[in-house]
Scaffold this motif. Structure first.
Motif, PDB file in Angstrom:
ATOM      1  N   GLY A   8       0.814  -1.208   0.000  1.00  0.00           N
ATOM      2  CA  GLY A   8       0.000   0.000   0.000  1.00  0.00           C
ATOM      3  C   GLY A   8       0.850   1.261   0.000  1.00  0.00           C
ATOM      4  O   GLY A   8       0.506   2.259  -0.642  1.00  0.00           O
ATOM      5  N   GLU A   9       1.972   1.232   0.704  1.00  0.00           N
ATOM      6  CA  GLU A   9       2.866   2.388   0.745  1.00  0.00           C
ATOM      7  C   GLU A   9       3.525   2.637  -0.619  1.00  0.00           C
ATOM      8  O   GLU A   9       3.823   3.770  -0.987  1.00  0.00           O
ATOM      9  N   LEU A  10       3.769   1.559  -1.376  1.00  0.00           N
ATOM     10  CA  LEU A  10       4.497   1.656  -2.644  1.00  0.00           C
ATOM     11  C   LEU A  10       3.600   1.636  -3.869  1.00  0.00           C
ATOM     12  O   LEU A  10       4.083   1.796  -4.991  1.00  0.00           O
ATOM     13  N   ALA A  11       2.297   1.452  -3.673  1.00  0.00           N
ATOM     14  CA  ALA A  11       1.396   1.193  -4.788  1.00  0.00           C
ATOM     15  C   ALA A  11       1.393   2.308  -5.833  1.00  0.00           C
ATOM     16  O   ALA A  11       1.239   2.042  -7.030  1.00  0.00           O
ATOM     17  N   ASP A  12       1.558   3.554  -5.409  1.00  0.00           N
ATOM     18  CA  ASP A  12       1.510   4.686  -6.339  1.00  0.00           C
ATOM     19  C   ASP A  12       2.882   5.322  -6.527  1.00  0.00           C
ATOM     20  O   ASP A  12       2.987   6.487  -6.910  1.00  0.00           O
ATOM     21  N   VAL A  13       3.939   4.564  -6.228  1.00  0.00           N
ATOM     22  CA  VAL A  13       5.299   5.075  -6.358  1.00  0.00           C
ATOM     23  C   VAL A  13       6.002   4.317  -7.482  1.00  0.00           C
ATOM     24  O   VAL A  13       6.121   3.082  -7.424  1.00  0.00           O
ATOM     25  N   ASP A  14       6.452   5.047  -8.508  1.00  0.00           N
ATOM     26  CA  ASP A  14       7.234   4.393  -9.552  1.00  0.00           C
ATOM     27  C   ASP A  14       8.556   3.937  -8.943  1.00  0.00           C
ATOM     28  O   ASP A  14       9.305   4.744  -8.378  1.00  0.00           O
ATOM     29  N   HIS A  15       8.855   2.647  -9.058  1.00  0.00           N
ATOM     30  CA  HIS A  15      10.075   2.130  -8.458  1.00  0.00           C
ATOM     31  C   HIS A  15      10.528   0.878  -9.196  1.00  0.00           C
ATOM     32  O   HIS A  15       9.762   0.277  -9.946  1.00  0.00           O
ATOM     33  N   THR A  16      11.770   0.512  -8.975  1.00  0.00           N
ATOM     34  CA  THR A  16      12.291  -0.746  -9.495  1.00  0.00           C
ATOM     35  C   THR A  16      12.769  -1.586  -8.316  1.00  0.00           C
ATOM     36  O   THR A  16      13.323  -1.056  -7.351  1.00  0.00           O
ATOM     37  N   LEU A  17      12.549  -2.885  -8.424  1.00  0.00           N
ATOM     38  CA  LEU A  17      13.051  -3.840  -7.444  1.00  0.00           C
ATOM     39  C   LEU A  17      13.768  -4.933  -8.226  1.00  0.00           C
ATOM     40  O   LEU A  17      13.161  -5.602  -9.060  1.00  0.00           O
ATOM     41  N   ARG A  18      15.064  -5.064  -7.995  1.00  0.00           N
ATOM     42  CA  ARG A  18      15.848  -5.999  -8.783  1.00  0.00           C
ATOM     43  C   ARG A  18      17.047  -6.464  -7.977  1.00  0.00           C
ATOM     44  O   ARG A  18      17.287  -5.974  -6.869  1.00  0.00           O
ATOM     45  N   HIS A  19      17.784  -7.396  -8.537  1.00  0.00           N
ATOM     46  CA  HIS A  19      19.044  -7.816  -7.954  1.00  0.00           C
ATOM     47  C   HIS A  19      20.182  -7.373  -8.863  1.00  0.00           C
ATOM     48  O   HIS A  19      20.077  -7.439 -10.088  1.00  0.00           O
ATOM     49  N   VAL A  20      21.264  -6.902  -8.254  1.00  0.00           N
ATOM     50  CA  VAL A  20      22.460  -6.528  -8.998  1.00  0.00           C
ATOM     51  C   VAL A  20      23.640  -7.322  -8.449  1.00  0.00           C
ATOM     52  O   VAL A  20      23.633  -7.764  -7.292  1.00  0.00           O
ATOM     53  N   ASP A  21      24.639  -7.503  -9.289  1.00  0.00           N
ATOM     54  CA  ASP A  21      25.837  -8.233  -8.871  1.00  0.00           C
ATOM     55  C   ASP A  21      26.831  -7.265  -8.246  1.00  0.00           C
ATOM     56  O   ASP A  21      27.217  -6.271  -8.860  1.00  0.00           O
ATOM     57  N   VAL A  22      27.217  -7.545  -7.011  1.00  0.00           N
ATOM     58  CA  VAL A  22      28.198  -6.729  -6.300  1.00  0.00           C
ATOM     59  C   VAL A  22      29.366  -7.645  -5.918  1.00  0.00           C
ATOM     60  O   VAL A  22      29.305  -8.354  -4.916  1.00  0.00           O
ATOM     61  N   SER A  23      30.371  -7.660  -6.755  1.00  0.00           N
ATOM     62  CA  SER A  23      31.550  -8.525  -6.528  1.00  0.00           C
ATOM     63  C   SER A  23      31.133  -9.964  -6.254  1.00  0.00           C
ATOM     64  O   SER A  23      31.640 -10.616  -5.332  1.00  0.00           O
ATOM     65  N   GLY A  24      30.188 -10.451  -7.042  1.00  0.00           N
ATOM     66  CA  GLY A  24      29.729 -11.828  -6.905  1.00  0.00           C
ATOM     67  C   GLY A  24      28.597 -12.034  -5.921  1.00  0.00           C
ATOM     68  O   GLY A  24      28.092 -13.155  -5.803  1.00  0.00           O
ATOM     69  N   VAL A  25      28.189 -10.993  -5.202  1.00  0.00           N
ATOM     70  CA  VAL A  25      27.081 -11.085  -4.242  1.00  0.00           C
ATOM     71  C   VAL A  25      25.802 -10.582  -4.908  1.00  0.00           C
ATOM     72  O   VAL A  25      25.713  -9.401  -5.283  1.00  0.00           O
TER      73      VAL A  25
END
Length: 288
Positions: A8-25
């Protein structure tokens, strides 16, 4: 606004949720908004949803980045001690992976410790700094034991009641702890490998390990970034006497105390938390 749910807090907020590689993590990252970069760091055993109530308000003024620290949330759980230097390197690696050269950093609890260490050792990467209830500045053994024992208990027995007790520790008003928050923390604590990971997280509550990174003027005084200490009246990990210690060690710091809140003012006192960040980070003035 009454809290309904994290979605509900994020429903009207343009956002991205993803995973990125950080030195293999593999690192889980949420970003929203445009403007100056602001990176938010959660606390011990936490995850980026600690800031769910703040993302919309902050994204109006900043490009907000929240992420799960290595060994936390839904980021990877490599088998190594997650000391402050390791967590700081992961922060800088996350910024690099996202193309962020410099940013405002705001950390809560363990996150405050990590951003302070980063500002002391990598001042060229930090604009302004917010230390939000950074916790146990005096390195008190009884506070370390309470943090260690409550966290370990919730991971070893991730029943609803035990995990709820761990989450309630963060709040002055325990009635604000929702079933959703408890279930989310249960999902983290029951991830394959998390029992091992929590032991790697809790090394910082071992006085012998902690002493290499303990809050001390020898490194805190090296922080040149203007710093806001965001304290509360009911923080279970440290009182205003510890805020006074930091005020004496930091070169350019000011204190703002949020009333009627515990260890998570970003959840209990959203409007004041947001206003303090806006005033200090954008306007360069002390929050009123």
């Amino acid at each position: 606004m009454t809290h309904i749910s994290i979605w509900g807090e994020l429903a009207d907020v343009d956002h991205t949720l993803r995973h990125v590689d950080v030195s293999g993590v593999r690192t889980r990252v949420l970003q929203a908004g445009t403007g100056p970069d602001l990176v938010l760091l959660h606390g011990t055993g936490g995850h980026l949803e600690a800031y769910a109530r703040d993302i919309a308000g902050l994204a109006a003024d900043f490009r907000v980045t929240c992420y799960d620290m290595v060994g936390h949330g839904w980021s990877d759980l490599p088998d190594r001690p997650f000391t402050i230097d390791v967590l700081s390197d992961h922060l800088l690696g996350t910024m690099d992976a996202l193309g962020i050269d410099t940013a405002h950093l705001s950390g809560e609890s363990l996150g405050g410790w990590v951003v302070a260490w980063t500002a002391a050792h990598h001042p060229d990467r930090v604009e302004r700094l917010v230390l939000n209830t950074p916790g146990n500045i005096a390195n008190k053994p009884e506070v370390m034991a309470r943090m260690r024992d409550s966290t370990r208990a919730a991971v070893q027995d991730p029943s609803y009641a035990t995990v709820r007790s761990r989450v309630e520790f963060l709040f002055h008003h325990e009635e604000l702890v929702t079933d959703e928050l408890v279930r989310l923390r249960q999902a983290v604590y029951t991830r394959p490998g998390f029992r091992r990971s929590v032991e790697n997280i809790l090394v910082l509550q071992d006085p012998q390990v902690r002493k290499a990174f303990a809050w001390d003027p020898s490194w805190v005084a090296r922080i040149t970034a203007p710093t806001l200490l965001l304290w509360t009246e009911h923080d279970p990990t440290g009182g205003l006497d510890e805020a006074d210690l930091l005020l004496g060690w930091l070169l350019d710091a000011r204190l703002h105390v949020i009333a009627d809140a515990g260890h998570w003012p970003q959840w209990e006192k959203v409007e004041e938390y947001l206003q303090a960040h806006h005033d200090f980070l954008l306007l360069g003035k002390d929050p009123s």
